[in-house]
Design an enzyme around this catalytic site. Structure first.
Site, mmCIF file in Angstrom:
data_model
loop_
_atom_site.group_PDB
_atom_site.id
_atom_site.type_symbol
_atom_site.label_atom_id
_atom_site.label_comp_id
_atom_site.label_asym_id
_atom_site.label_seq_id
_atom_site.Cartn_x
_atom_site.Cartn_y
_atom_site.Cartn_z
ATOM 1 N N LYS A 27 0.040 3.550 -2.601
ATOM 2 C CA LYS A 27 -0.921 4.517 -2.932
ATOM 3 C C LYS A 27 -0.493 6.039 -2.565
ATOM 4 C CE LYS A 27 -4.566 1.728 -0.523
ATOM 5 N NZ LYS A 27 -4.004 0.310 -0.490
ATOM 6 N N SER A 72 0.817 -1.134 -0.033
ATOM 7 C CA SER A 72 -0.103 0.068 -0.068
ATOM 8 C C SER A 72 0.792 1.189 0.050
ATOM 9 C CB SER A 72 -0.890 0.168 1.206
ATOM 10 O OG SER A 72 -1.960 -0.982 0.880
ATOM 11 N N SER A 117 -6.109 2.956 4.612
ATOM 12 C CA SER A 117 -5.425 2.295 3.535
ATOM 13 C C SER A 117 -6.617 1.498 2.621
ATOM 14 C CB SER A 117 -4.346 1.205 3.973
ATOM 15 O OG SER A 117 -3.609 1.106 2.846
#
Length: 420
Positions: free
Chosen positions: A107, A104, A162
């Site tokens: 991101k 993640s 997340s």
């Protein structure tokens, strides 16, 4: 040899010696400067980043040992990097360009590509189509179908929880999953992140998807120049939706080093940025912290020690080392400076120029030394000195020639003059 010839020789010799001394002095100052490469004050850009960045290539730990600088701590992560911001000076690294799944932390690249597209106050009602395609096992923010959210709510879901549901919703608003992946890949290319291959916008394990500690540092650096990015990356908790209501609930940032949870003490001065985990990537983390006017960025990928909090404790150790070492450590690399494109406003890397984009709320302004070409700022004084010496010598030679012509042969020439 005539007296004029001897004078010319003496002039040329003097000019050469003077020029050589001036030429050598700046080079010595560069080599022996306090930071090893030029003067990397906060806000100043290194003069030859490409020359230094080559030290990040290859395998193993990259660190230039000095008597007054401690060695970086031993950590189990497969790859890591410690960077001083906003100078971009890389203090130490291990396998900085090794391609690894980012989980993640990707991101952050998603945010760089999509965050500027929509005003934070824009309201969007989540549809079933927005939430389609979320992989089983993905982290979720808890968005509800047919419920209106402000765009700021969706970004809280991205950074704090997340949440893949928040990523999918924003990607749908951006024109779809495929377009968003293309936008992310283009953003990575524009920033110089050559190790990154995007296959899933939320960072979920997907064949072929990789990034690197170096590229994650590029994303963290770029993100911290943006007010909204910096805000979301440092937010510890928020109401979802932020307007409240009977269906609102509190979400907390899953970055344990930021909030302090699950046996991890919060790190003093931490200002974000993003953590990640998948079974294939292991734990990954981009972490920025500020102390005493200095901002450090650590990227760390896939610790091998097996400890559940290893990614946070190893990052803590690297941050502690970085704050101690930064004032005296030599650079093993330099992140490129960033500058907004005049036409689009998008950040782009520049070389041989001072850094012009300050970190938002990072405690360091956009300072420069007034000399973009730092390594060559001595050239004009050298040229001026050599020119002055040469002009003086030429004037002396012409004066002596006219004097000898008036005196005639053998008159007042002095010892050592005449022809051989």
């Amino acid at each position: 040899m005539s007296s004029v010839s001897w004078a010319s020789v003496r002039v040329v010799t003097a000019a050469t010696v003077c020029a050589a001394g001036l030429w050598a002095a700046p080079g010595q100052a560069v080599a022996d400067g306090p930071n090893g490469i030029d003067d990397l004050r906060p806000g100043a850009h290194a003069a030859e980043p490409a020359d230094v960045e080559n030290r990040l290539d290859g395998r193993g730990v990259r660190f230039l040992a000095r008597r007054d600088v401690p060695e970086p701590p031993e950590v189990s992560a497969l790859s890591w990097m410690v960077t001083d911001l906003p100078s971009g000076k890389v203090l130490a690294a291990k396998d900085a360009h090794r391609p690894l799944p980012p989980a993640s932390t990707l991101k952050t690249l998603f945010a760089l590509a999509v965050l500027p597209k929509f005003a934070q106050s824009t309201v969007h009602t989540v549809s079933l189509a927005d939430l389609a395609g979320i992989e089983a096992g993905s982290s979720l923010a808890g968005l509800r179908e047919d419920m209106p959210y402000q765009v700021a709510d969706l970004w809280h879901g991205v950074f704090l929880s997340s949440g893949s549901d928040a990523v999918h919703t924003l990607a749908s608003m951006n024109g779809g999953w495929g377009k968003t992946i293309d936008d992310m890949q283009e953003t990575a290319r524009r920033l110089g992140a050559r190790d990154t291959r995007v296959a899933s916008a939320d960072g979920f394990d997907t064949p072929g998807q990789v990034s690197s500690a170096y590229d994650l540092a590029l994303f963290g650096q770029a993100g911290l120049t943006d007010r909204d990015f910096a805000h979301f990356a440092s937010t510890k908790q928020a109401e979802l939706p932020q307007e409240g209501g009977p269906d609102a609930f509190t979400i907390q940032n899953t970055n344990r080093l930021l909030v302090g949870s699950h046996g991890v003490k919060p790190y003093a001065g931490l200002i974000g940025v993003k953590n990640g985990y998948t079974s294939h990537a292991g734990n990954t983390l981009i972490a920025a912290a500020r102390r005493g006017g200095r901002t450090l960025l650590v990227t760390l990928m896939n610790p091998q020690s097996g400890g559940r909090n290893a990614v946070y404790e190893e990052t803590r150790a690297l941050l502690d080392w970085g704050f101690e070492a930064a004032p005296r450590a030599a650079a093993v690399g330099v992140l490129p400076a960033l500058e907004p494109d005049e036409r689009t406003g998008e950040l782009r890397p520049v070389t041989h120029r001072p850094r012009s984009v300050p970190l938002h709320k990072a405690g360091v302004g956009a300072q420069t030394d007034g000399a973009p070409f730092t390594r060559y700022r001595w050239f004009l004084p050298v040229a001026g000195a050599v020119g002055a010496v040469a002009a003086a010598g030429l004037g002396t030679a012409l004066w002596r020639r006219r004097r000898l012509a008036r005196q005639g042969p053998g008159e007042g020439a002095g010892p050592g003059s005449g022809s051989a």
